[in-house]
Design a protein around this motif. Structure first.
Motif, PDB file in Angstrom:
ATOM      1  N   ASP A   1     -66.709  43.110  91.355  1.00 39.20           N
ATOM      2  CA  ASP A   1     -68.098  42.668  91.548  1.00 39.20           C
ATOM      3  C   ASP A   1     -68.667  41.948  90.324  1.00 39.20           C
ATOM      4  OD1 ASP A   1     -68.121  43.535  94.203  1.00 39.20           O
ATOM      5  OD2 ASP A   1     -68.762  45.547  93.642  1.00 39.20           O
ATOM      6  N   PRO A   2     -68.472  42.483  89.099  1.00 37.80           N
ATOM      7  CA  PRO A   2     -68.947  41.725  87.933  1.00 37.80           C
ATOM      8  C   PRO A   2     -68.250  40.373  87.780  1.00 37.80           C
ATOM      9  CG  PRO A   2     -68.473  43.989  87.295  1.00 37.80           C
ATOM     10  CD  PRO A   2     -68.003  43.820  88.714  1.00 37.80           C
ATOM     11  N   THR A   3     -66.995  40.283  88.181  1.00 37.22           N
ATOM     12  CA  THR A   3     -66.263  39.016  88.108  1.00 37.22           C
ATOM     13  C   THR A   3     -66.913  37.982  89.019  1.00 37.22           C
ATOM     14  OG1 THR A   3     -64.188  40.112  87.571  1.00 37.22           O
ATOM     15  CG2 THR A   3     -64.033  37.894  88.516  1.00 37.22           C
TER      16      THR A   3
ATOM     17  N   PHE B   1     -67.016  44.033  79.562  1.00 39.24           N
ATOM     18  CA  PHE B   1     -66.183  43.116  80.333  1.00 39.24           C
ATOM     19  C   PHE B   1     -66.982  41.874  80.720  1.00 39.24           C
ATOM     20  CE2 PHE B   1     -65.251  41.384  84.515  1.00 39.24           C
ATOM     21  CZ  PHE B   1     -63.985  40.889  84.289  1.00 39.24           C
ATOM     22  N   GLU B   2     -68.163  42.080  81.261  1.00 39.79           N
ATOM     23  CA  GLU B   2     -68.978  40.962  81.737  1.00 39.79           C
ATOM     24  C   GLU B   2     -69.320  39.996  80.594  1.00 39.79           C
ATOM     25  OE1 GLU B   2     -73.128  40.433  84.142  1.00 39.79           O
ATOM     26  OE2 GLU B   2     -71.938  42.216  84.580  1.00 39.79           O
ATOM     27  N   GLU B   3     -69.693  40.541  79.442  1.00 38.51           N
ATOM     28  CA  GLU B   3     -70.003  39.694  78.290  1.00 38.51           C
ATOM     29  C   GLU B   3     -68.778  38.910  77.825  1.00 38.51           C
ATOM     30  OE1 GLU B   3     -71.515  42.562  75.507  1.00 38.51           O
ATOM     31  OE2 GLU B   3     -73.518  42.562  76.410  1.00 38.51           O
TER      32      GLU B   3
ATOM     33  N   ASN C   1     -61.491  45.681  80.533  1.00 36.68           N
ATOM     34  CA  ASN C   1     -62.406  46.110  79.467  1.00 36.68           C
ATOM     35  C   ASN C   1     -62.896  44.945  78.619  1.00 36.68           C
ATOM     36  OD1 ASN C   1     -62.241  48.887  80.128  1.00 36.68           O
ATOM     37  ND2 ASN C   1     -60.230  48.948  79.169  1.00 36.68           N
ATOM     38  N   GLY C   2     -62.487  43.740  78.973  1.00 36.37           N
ATOM     39  CA  GLY C   2     -62.944  42.567  78.252  1.00 36.37           C
ATOM     40  C   GLY C   2     -62.033  42.134  77.117  1.00 36.37           C
TER      41      GLY C   2
ATOM     42  N   GLU D   1     -70.630  51.150  79.992  1.00 37.96           N
ATOM     43  CA  GLU D   1     -70.509  50.234  78.862  1.00 37.96           C
ATOM     44  C   GLU D   1     -69.277  49.340  78.985  1.00 37.96           C
ATOM     45  OE1 GLU D   1     -70.890  53.699  78.252  1.00 37.96           O
ATOM     46  OE2 GLU D   1     -73.066  53.425  78.150  1.00 37.96           O
ATOM     47  N   SER D   2     -68.232  49.863  79.613  1.00 37.18           N
ATOM     48  CA  SER D   2     -67.009  49.066  79.806  1.00 37.18           C
ATOM     49  C   SER D   2     -67.288  47.867  80.710  1.00 37.18           C
ATOM     50  CB  SER D   2     -65.899  49.921  80.417  1.00 37.18           C
ATOM     51  OG  SER D   2     -65.563  50.970  79.549  1.00 37.18           O
TER      52      SER D   2
END
Length: 148
Positions: free
Chosen positions: A15-17, A134-136, A91-92, A129-130
């Motif tokens: 979803d964040p992707t 990741f999103e950032e 996790n980015g 926070e993970s």
């Protein structure tokens, strides 16, 4: 044109992707096997037969120069880098030519320990926070890739 490909089996950041992809006007392709039914608005899903590394092979065969791949698999990440794509984990963390050899070696050592009856630590419980990290990180990567 850059595409985001997701190794979607057990991926916690679908979803964040999709959210980040919309911001950058990028297409998202989710690739999973038949034991996982994953469909999301804003993404195309490709379902492949179950089998060892079946998703990985389909994904790596679709990667083009400049595409972004989201995966937890170091081996797949290495193949993406070899094809001049970009790889990032849930996790980015970016997989790079500078860190991939060490990650693969660490995976190899952990496998040897398990094969000899030893135990290795599993991943920590996923925290909010993970997802933020990741999103950032994905936003920075998209911005960098699109500026190239």
């Amino acid at each position: 044109m850059t595409v985001i490909l997701v190794d979607a089996d057990a991926c916690p950041v679908i979803d964040p992707t999709i959210k980040v992809a919309k911001e950058f006007n990028l297409s998202v392709i989710l690739i999973c096997d038949t034991s996982h039914y994953i469909e999301r608005e804003g993404a195309t899903t490709i379902t492949v037969s179950k089998g060892s590394d079946a998703v990985d092979f389909v994904l790596v065969n679709r990667v083009q120069v400049g595409d972004i791949v989201i995966t937890q698999d170091y081996g797949l990440a290495a193949m993406v880098l070899a094809k001049k794509g970009y790889a990032i984990d849930q996790n980015g963390r970016l997989y790079t030519p500078e860190n991939i050899d060490q990650l693969l070696f660490t995976r190899h050592l952990a496998k040897k320990i398990r094969e000899s009856g030893g135990r290795t630590k599993g991943p920590k419980k996923r925290e909010k926070e993970s997802d933020i990290r990741f999103e950032e990180s994905l936003k920075r990567l998209c911005n960098d890739v699109l500026l190239i």
